[in-house]
Design an enzyme around this catalytic site. Structure first.
Site, PDB file in Angstrom:
ATOM      1  N   PRO A  82       0.841  -1.208   0.000  1.00 41.53           N
ATOM      2  CA  PRO A  82       0.000   0.000   0.000  1.00 41.53           C
ATOM      3  C   PRO A  82       0.871   1.252   0.000  1.00 41.53           C
ATOM      4  O   PRO A  82       1.798   1.363   0.807  1.00 41.53           O
ATOM      5  CB  PRO A  82      -0.780  -0.125   1.311  1.00 41.53           C
ATOM      6  CG  PRO A  82      -0.746  -1.575   1.645  1.00 41.53           C
ATOM      7  CD  PRO A  82       0.585  -2.065   1.168  1.00 41.53           C
ATOM      8  N   CYS A 125       0.405   5.537  -0.282  1.00 42.71           N
ATOM      9  CA  CYS A 125      -0.481   6.690  -0.388  1.00 42.71           C
ATOM     10  C   CYS A 125      -0.192   7.468  -1.665  1.00 42.71           C
ATOM     11  O   CYS A 125       0.964   7.742  -1.991  1.00 42.71           O
ATOM     12  CB  CYS A 125      -0.315   7.600   0.822  1.00 42.71           C
ATOM     13  SG  CYS A 125      -0.946   6.873   2.346  1.00 42.71           S
ATOM     14  N   TYR A 182      -0.087   5.063  13.243  1.00 43.08           N
ATOM     15  CA  TYR A 182      -1.498   5.394  13.087  1.00 43.08           C
ATOM     16  C   TYR A 182      -2.299   4.776  14.227  1.00 43.08           C
ATOM     17  O   TYR A 182      -1.729   4.226  15.171  1.00 43.08           O
ATOM     18  CB  TYR A 182      -1.974   4.985  11.697  1.00 43.08           C
ATOM     19  CG  TYR A 182      -1.198   5.694  10.604  1.00 43.08           C
ATOM     20  CD1 TYR A 182      -1.093   7.092  10.604  1.00 43.08           C
ATOM     21  CD2 TYR A 182      -0.520   4.991   9.614  1.00 43.08           C
ATOM     22  CE1 TYR A 182      -0.356   7.757   9.629  1.00 43.08           C
ATOM     23  CE2 TYR A 182       0.220   5.650   8.637  1.00 43.08           C
ATOM     24  CZ  TYR A 182       0.298   7.033   8.652  1.00 43.08           C
ATOM     25  OH  TYR A 182       1.037   7.689   7.695  1.00 43.08           O
TER      26      TYR A 182
END
Length: 370
Positions: free
Chosen positions: A39, A41, A198
């Protein structure tokens, strides 16, 4: 949708030891090789919606032969975005554009994966190329962030608001609802983002979690939130489909989360239905001292795999076909996840197969080039 004939996979006897181009079966899903697109961003959404950029970015990696192509961190609620330009999965209206992408990934022989995320105290930032990704205060269009404890990531950030237990339950349900939407969109793998400072990582680490209730203090309390998220998603996610989690194996900071903690967590999550631990590290505090180098995070994947008895994914400066192949052949991890290298070379799997002398079947449109 049927899979395309343009499928990249090794044509070798399955009795041979695993290598980079060995298929990998997890539950009812078979990955054509051991190369995944991590993944990453893209900061290219409006109101969380996927668009043509995401279609081209993700689709090209499927054409390039990756076994698993994952979306960037997709926010389970609007305030969980890292920036206002993040991808989202917090409302049903997000599904159609994501479904178009997932269908194309599958048509090219890749497994479509989605990473579900909540940025916690690291939300409400500028995109990286604007003001260095600095915090955006509410007065400038940002929003009040939330976290386990009211401790800001940087001293200059507005302190996050401490979540109540009722709000924690709401976020757990937001993860479950996001899983339902991912399934409706046609994704076959979910990865829970529990790394890089996070929200889930913030609950796990004693550096960011100073709570005095059942979500803070002892190890078993600090892992309560991630356990609840996993359990909620598994109730929505079919038994036939894999569930991954990305963790920061260590905080790289004194007094923080350790590799011993990660082994214990992995063992617990395996019993709850997690199939693979994607082993990253760091991101919790800005003063972390990270020992960078080629494959620097692979030892975390190796130890968790060995001691927790769970499949692992290796990440971190994996840039060379022989390096990636060695990780699999030596049993250090079950999957390699490439980020920056897959940005530099969307066709890394095709090039890696050629370099390693593995016969492959590239897309017919590209066959004359390989």
């Amino acid at each position: 949708m049927e899979r395309s004939e343009a499928v990249l996979g090794a044509r070798e006897p399955q009795s041979q030891p695993a290598h980079l181009f060995s298929p990998l079966r997890i539950r009812d899903v078979t990955f054509r090789n051991r190369i995944a697109v991590s993944p990453m961003c893209q900061y290219s959404s409006e109101d969380g919606f996927a668009n043509d950029w995401h279609f081209a970015h993700l689709g090209s990696r499927a054409v390039g032969g990756a076994a698993l192509v994952m979306t960037e961190a997709s926010a389970v609620e609007a305030r969980g975005r890292i920036s206002p330009a993040d991808l989202g999965i917090w409302k049903d209206e997000h599904i159609p554009a994501l479904a178009r992408i997932a269908a194309f990934l599958r048509s090219q022989g890749a497994v479509a994966g989605m990473q579900l995320a909540h940025a916690g105290r690291k939300a409400s930032t500028h995109v990286p190329w604007e003001k260095g990704g600095a915090f955006v205060p509410e007065s400038e269009g940002g929003w009040r962030t939330v976290a386990p404890s009211p401790i800001p990531f940087r001293e200059t950030d507005t302190p996050p608001r401490e979540l109540t237990q009722a709000e924690i339950c709401t976020i757990v349900e937001a993860f479950a609802a996001a899983a339902r939407r991912a399934l409706a969109a046609g994704f076959e793998v979910i990865e829970i983002h529990g790394a890089h400072g996070y929200l889930i990582n913030e609950f796990l680490s004693p550096l960011s979690n100073h709570r005095r209730d059942e979500y803070g203090g002892a190890f078993e309390n600090r892992i309560r939130f991630v356990r609840e998220v996993v359990e909620a998603i598994r109730r929505e996610w079919p038994d036939s489909l894999p569930l991954f989690i990305r963790i920061s194996a260590i905080d790289w900071a004194e007094g923080g989360w350790t590799i011993d903690d990660s082994v214990k967590l992995a063992s617990t999550l395996k019993s709850l239905g997690v199939d693979l631990v994607d082993c990253s590290s760091g991101g919790l505090v800005p003063y972390a001292k990270i020992a960078l180098g080629p494959g620097y995070q692979v030892p975390f994947a190796e130890r968790i795999r060995r001691e927790a008895g769970i499949l692992t994914g290796a990440v971190g400066m994996i840039t060379d076909p022989a390096q990636a192949d060695g990780i699999i052949r030596e049993g250090r991890a079950d999957l390699t996840l490439l980020a920056r290298e897959s940005l530099r070379d969307p066709y890394f799997p095709l090039h890696a197969a050629k370099a390693l002398g593995i016969e492959t079947a590239p897309p017919v449109q590209y066959k004359r080039a390989f």
